[in-house]
Design a protein around this motif. Structure first.
Motif, PDB file in Angstrom:
ATOM      1  N   TYR A   5       0.821  -1.205   0.000  1.00  0.00           N
ATOM      2  CA  TYR A   5       0.000   0.000   0.000  1.00  0.00           C
ATOM      3  C   TYR A   5       0.861   1.264   0.000  1.00  0.00           C
ATOM      4  O   TYR A   5       0.411   2.326  -0.408  1.00  0.00           O
ATOM      5  CB  TYR A   5      -0.937   0.020   1.203  1.00  0.00           C
ATOM      6  CG  TYR A   5      -1.969  -1.100   1.175  1.00  0.00           C
ATOM      7  CD1 TYR A   5      -2.758  -1.307   0.047  1.00  0.00           C
ATOM      8  CD2 TYR A   5      -2.138  -1.932   2.266  1.00  0.00           C
ATOM      9  CE1 TYR A   5      -3.692  -2.329   0.008  1.00  0.00           C
ATOM     10  CE2 TYR A   5      -3.067  -2.948   2.247  1.00  0.00           C
ATOM     11  CZ  TYR A   5      -3.848  -3.143   1.110  1.00  0.00           C
ATOM     12  OH  TYR A   5      -4.773  -4.147   1.080  1.00  0.00           O
ATOM     13  N   ILE A   6       2.091   1.136   0.454  1.00  0.00           N
ATOM     14  CA  ILE A   6       3.013   2.263   0.447  1.00  0.00           C
ATOM     15  C   ILE A   6       3.891   2.236  -0.801  1.00  0.00           C
ATOM     16  O   ILE A   6       4.132   3.269  -1.436  1.00  0.00           O
ATOM     17  CB  ILE A   6       3.889   2.242   1.721  1.00  0.00           C
ATOM     18  CG1 ILE A   6       3.006   2.446   2.949  1.00  0.00           C
ATOM     19  CG2 ILE A   6       4.967   3.305   1.653  1.00  0.00           C
ATOM     20  CD1 ILE A   6       3.734   2.237   4.254  1.00  0.00           C
ATOM     21  N   LEU A   7       4.372   1.063  -1.176  1.00  0.00           N
ATOM     22  CA  LEU A   7       5.321   0.956  -2.278  1.00  0.00           C
ATOM     23  C   LEU A   7       4.704   1.235  -3.648  1.00  0.00           C
ATOM     24  O   LEU A   7       5.357   1.815  -4.514  1.00  0.00           O
ATOM     25  CB  LEU A   7       5.965  -0.429  -2.267  1.00  0.00           C
ATOM     26  CG  LEU A   7       6.888  -0.711  -1.083  1.00  0.00           C
ATOM     27  CD1 LEU A   7       7.394  -2.140  -1.139  1.00  0.00           C
ATOM     28  CD2 LEU A   7       8.038   0.261  -1.075  1.00  0.00           C
ATOM     29  N   ILE A   8       3.469   0.818  -3.864  1.00  0.00           N
ATOM     30  CA  ILE A   8       2.844   1.033  -5.176  1.00  0.00           C
ATOM     31  C   ILE A   8       2.644   2.523  -5.456  1.00  0.00           C
ATOM     32  O   ILE A   8       3.008   2.994  -6.543  1.00  0.00           O
ATOM     33  CB  ILE A   8       1.539   0.219  -5.304  1.00  0.00           C
ATOM     34  CG1 ILE A   8       1.898  -1.266  -5.399  1.00  0.00           C
ATOM     35  CG2 ILE A   8       0.737   0.661  -6.526  1.00  0.00           C
ATOM     36  CD1 ILE A   8       0.721  -2.193  -5.424  1.00  0.00           C
ATOM     37  N   PRO A   9       2.105   3.323  -4.541  1.00  0.00           N
ATOM     38  CA  PRO A   9       2.017   4.768  -4.839  1.00  0.00           C
ATOM     39  C   PRO A   9       3.379   5.433  -5.019  1.00  0.00           C
ATOM     40  O   PRO A   9       3.528   6.337  -5.858  1.00  0.00           O
ATOM     41  CB  PRO A   9       1.296   5.348  -3.620  1.00  0.00           C
ATOM     42  CG  PRO A   9       0.556   4.206  -3.041  1.00  0.00           C
ATOM     43  CD  PRO A   9       1.388   3.001  -3.317  1.00  0.00           C
ATOM     44  N   ILE A  10       4.383   4.995  -4.279  1.00  0.00           N
ATOM     45  CA  ILE A  10       5.724   5.550  -4.444  1.00  0.00           C
ATOM     46  C   ILE A  10       6.267   5.216  -5.836  1.00  0.00           C
ATOM     47  O   ILE A  10       6.854   6.070  -6.507  1.00  0.00           O
ATOM     48  CB  ILE A  10       6.663   5.045  -3.332  1.00  0.00           C
ATOM     49  CG1 ILE A  10       6.257   5.667  -1.992  1.00  0.00           C
ATOM     50  CG2 ILE A  10       8.115   5.378  -3.653  1.00  0.00           C
ATOM     51  CD1 ILE A  10       7.009   5.122  -0.805  1.00  0.00           C
ATOM     52  N   ALA A  11       6.056   3.986  -6.296  1.00  0.00           N
ATOM     53  CA  ALA A  11       6.506   3.586  -7.629  1.00  0.00           C
ATOM     54  C   ALA A  11       5.777   4.378  -8.706  1.00  0.00           C
ATOM     55  O   ALA A  11       6.392   4.823  -9.689  1.00  0.00           O
ATOM     56  CB  ALA A  11       6.286   2.101  -7.828  1.00  0.00           C
TER      57      ALA A  11
END
Length: 64
Positions: A5-11
């Motif tokens: 949930y954190i890594l996908i928006p950052i990517a």
């Protein structure tokens, strides 16, 4: 699982930034003349012998 949930928006944010930088480079003509810059390395005008002759000629005129 929660880290996704954190890594996908950052990517997604990184992809958007990369696209923006690429579009800026294209619009500011960074890719306009790629061949000339590559040829500058091969067609170097600096000739060590010629530079040494010019420097010695300058020194001769400076001493006079």
């Amino acid at each position: 699982m929660e880290s996704l949930y954190i890594l996908i928006p950052i990517a997604i944010l990184f992809v958007i930034i990369a696209i923006a930088v690429f579009l800026w480079a294209v619009r500011s003509d960074q890719f306009e003349d790629l061949e000339r810059q590559g040829m500058n390395v091969l067609l170097d005008d600096d000739d060590p012998k010629k530079n040494n002759e010019q420097q010695s000629a300058r020194q001769d005129t400076d001493e006079s």
